[in-house]
Scaffold this active site. Structure first.
Site, short mmCIF file in Angstrom:
data_model
loop_
_atom_site.label_atom_id
_atom_site.label_comp_id
_atom_site.label_asym_id
_atom_site.label_seq_id
_atom_site.Cartn_x
_atom_site.Cartn_y
_atom_site.Cartn_z
N ALA A 1 -5.42 7.03 6.82
CA ALA A 1 -4.04 7.44 7.08
C ALA A 1 -3.97 8.83 7.67
O ALA A 1 -4.80 9.68 7.38
CB ALA A 1 -3.24 7.38 5.78
N VAL A 2 -2.98 9.01 8.54
CA VAL A 2 -2.64 10.35 9.03
C VAL A 2 -1.19 10.57 8.65
O VAL A 2 -0.37 9.66 8.78
CB VAL A 2 -2.77 10.42 10.57
CG1 VAL A 2 -2.42 11.82 11.06
CG2 VAL A 2 -4.16 10.06 11.01
N LYS B 1 3.73 8.67 7.20
CA LYS B 1 2.34 8.30 6.87
C LYS B 1 1.95 7.09 7.70
O LYS B 1 2.48 5.99 7.51
CB LYS B 1 2.22 8.00 5.36
CG LYS B 1 0.80 7.63 4.94
CD LYS B 1 0.63 7.56 3.43
CE LYS B 1 -0.78 7.20 3.03
NZ LYS B 1 -1.00 7.15 1.59
N GLY C 1 -6.21 11.14 5.33
CA GLY C 1 -7.20 10.58 4.42
C GLY C 1 -8.09 9.66 5.22
O GLY C 1 -8.16 9.78 6.45
N LYS C 2 -8.77 8.72 4.56
CA LYS C 2 -9.71 7.83 5.24
C LYS C 2 -9.01 6.95 6.27
O LYS C 2 -9.47 6.77 7.38
CB LYS C 2 -10.39 6.94 4.19
CG LYS C 2 -11.89 7.02 4.23
CD LYS C 2 -12.48 6.02 3.27
CE LYS C 2 -13.86 6.44 2.84
NZ LYS C 2 -14.30 5.81 1.63
N ASP D 1 -5.51 7.42 -8.60
CA ASP D 1 -6.06 8.35 -7.60
C ASP D 1 -5.40 9.72 -7.75
O ASP D 1 -5.08 10.37 -6.76
CB ASP D 1 -5.84 7.78 -6.19
CG ASP D 1 -6.79 8.39 -5.16
OD1 ASP D 1 -7.78 9.04 -5.56
OD2 ASP D 1 -6.54 8.22 -3.95
P1 ADP Z 1 -4.41 8.99 1.91
O1 ADP Z 1 -4.09 7.68 1.29
O2 ADP Z 1 -5.06 8.83 3.25
O3 ADP Z 1 -5.15 9.94 1.02
P2 ADP Z 1 -2.01 10.51 1.35
O4 ADP Z 1 -0.78 9.75 1.06
O5 ADP Z 1 -2.70 11.13 0.20
O6 ADP Z 1 -2.99 9.65 2.25
O7 ADP Z 1 -1.67 11.66 2.40
C1 ADP Z 1 -2.70 12.50 2.93
C2 ADP Z 1 -2.24 13.95 2.85
O8 ADP Z 1 -1.04 14.12 3.66
C3 ADP Z 1 -1.84 14.43 1.46
O9 ADP Z 1 -2.97 14.86 0.72
C4 ADP Z 1 -0.89 15.57 1.80
O10 ADP Z 1 -1.59 16.73 2.17
C5 ADP Z 1 -0.16 15.04 3.04
N1 ADP Z 1 1.09 14.34 2.65
C6 ADP Z 1 1.20 13.06 2.21
N2 ADP Z 1 2.47 12.74 1.91
C7 ADP Z 1 3.20 13.85 2.16
C8 ADP Z 1 4.60 14.16 2.01
N3 ADP Z 1 5.46 13.25 1.56
N4 ADP Z 1 5.01 15.40 2.33
C9 ADP Z 1 4.11 16.33 2.77
N5 ADP Z 1 2.79 16.10 2.93
C10 ADP Z 1 2.32 14.87 2.64
MG MG Z 2 -4.53 10.96 -0.69
#
Ligand code: ADP
Ligand code: MG
Length: 347
Positions: free
Chosen positions: A45-46, A62, A42-43, A156
């Protein structure tokens, strides 16, 4: 060595949580986990897949940047952890396993959701069978209902933040990304501008009070996307999207809806209404006939189907249906996109 930090609650923005229970550990992450592929980003986070060396168990790591736009954002990250902790008993929310701190990041070790995002099923050429869509929406509502019962709003909810435990067979949903989640009722009224234009409710755009109904708007958007395969409010640019949202400019007549059941449309229409107080709650949504007309499933549900045969507050006046072409033999008759897929043994 484990280190645990106390968080000064004054550093938390209003409407957020205070202290966390999960220790933020400082030993090197790569001594305990093998990082493998990237799962998403996301913005700020990886997210990477990783394997715990000691157990061979898979997790999603994360990586959240502590400094964003020159500002220390540790408190926001700790808040995200606190929400995950508060939702520990909610099986529809991803579990927080551990947390680590590096020079630049705080790393949340999360339960791994191997089935990816439901977003992939919203844009796929092969849409999910209605029975599966219903099952996923029901699970989403169960998770949201429990969050709302504890006064937490996600804010969100979008197809990228709703994951699946497995892809084939299609697993259960896990809600992720609690970076924008807020606790209601702690610090007076909550008004904030946040979220992704396409998915945010009109009250967010109008800077009006945020309530649990704000999440229900997003459920309507997600349900629309799952059944129709397109985003209801997405415009050519941000301005057009905002206008579409604030005017609730949504089209149920396009080709994409030609095979969608009446009940599905009714469910979505009840959620995509401008006034938050006119939207049903998560618990009320769970008794909508669309979610039960194919029969209850065998898996345990947090909420049971409505007992009465009458559809109660969700009743669809028969005259609504009589005008429509293709009307079958009952007001609840379905014009399901992939009826044939129901027999595939997906449930
Ligand atoms: P952000 O706050 O940057 O949007 P997210 O928590 O939504 O971060 O994570 C970004 C992406 O990473 C998610 O849309 C998903 O594709 C992947 N992701 C996040 N958490 C998990 C998880 N627990 N298991 C598998 N994929 C994940
Ligand atoms: Mg997200």
């Amino acid at each position: 060595m484990m280190s645990r930090r106390r968080i000064d609650s004054r550093s938390c923005p209003p409407g957020l949580f205070g202290e966390i229970q999960t220790p933020i550990r400082t030993e090197p992450l790569d001594s305990l986990y093998d990082m493998t592929s990237e799962l998403g980003r996301g913005k700020f986070a990886v997210v990477k897949k990783c394997v715990e060396k000691a157990t061979g168990k898979e997790f999603a790591a994360k990586f959240l940047r502590k400094r964003r736009r020159g500002r220390d954002c540790r408190a926001e990250i700790v808040h995200e952890m606190a929400v995950l902790e508060a939702a520990r008993n909610n099986s529809r929310v991803v579990n927080l396993h551990a947390a680590f701190e590096t020079d630049h990041d705080i790393v949340l070790l999360l339960e791994y959701a191997a089935g990816g995002e439901i977003f992939d099923h919203c844009v796929s050429d092969e849409p999910l069978p209605e029975r599966q869509i219903i099952r996923l929406i029901r699970q989403m509502l169960e998770g949201i209902h429990l969050l709302h019962q504890s006064g937490v709003v996600h804010l969100d909810l979008k197809p990228q933040n709703i994951l699946l435990t497995s892809l084939s067979p299609l697993g259960d949903i896990k809600l992720v990304d609690f970076g924008l989640a807020r606790k209601l009722g702690t610090a007076g009224e909550l008004r904030e501008i946040l979220g992704t234009p396409e998915y945010v409710a009109p009250e967010i755009l109008n800077y009006e009070p945020i309530t649990t109904a704000t999440d229900l708007w997003s459920v309507g958007v997600i349900a629309y996307m799952l059944v129709a395969g397109e985003s209801p409010f997405l415009g050519e640019d941000k301005q057009e999207t905002f206008l579409n949202v604030s005017q609730v400019n949504v089209d149920y007549c396009r080709d994409a809806f030609s095979q969608v059941s009446e009940l599905a449309v009714d469910f979505i229409q009840k959620l995509l209404v401008k006034a938050p107080e006119d939207r049903p709650s998560a618990a009320e949504c769970l008794s909508h006939p669309w979610l039960w007309h194919l029969g209850p499933e065998s898996e345990s549900s947090i909420l049971r189907p409505p007992r009465e045969r009458s559809m109660g507050k969700w009743a669809v006046p028969p005259e609504d249906c009589e005008d429509k072409e293709n009307f079958l033999d009952s007001p609840y008759a379905k014009r399901v996109r992939l009826e044939e897929a129901v027999g595939e043994g997906c449930l």
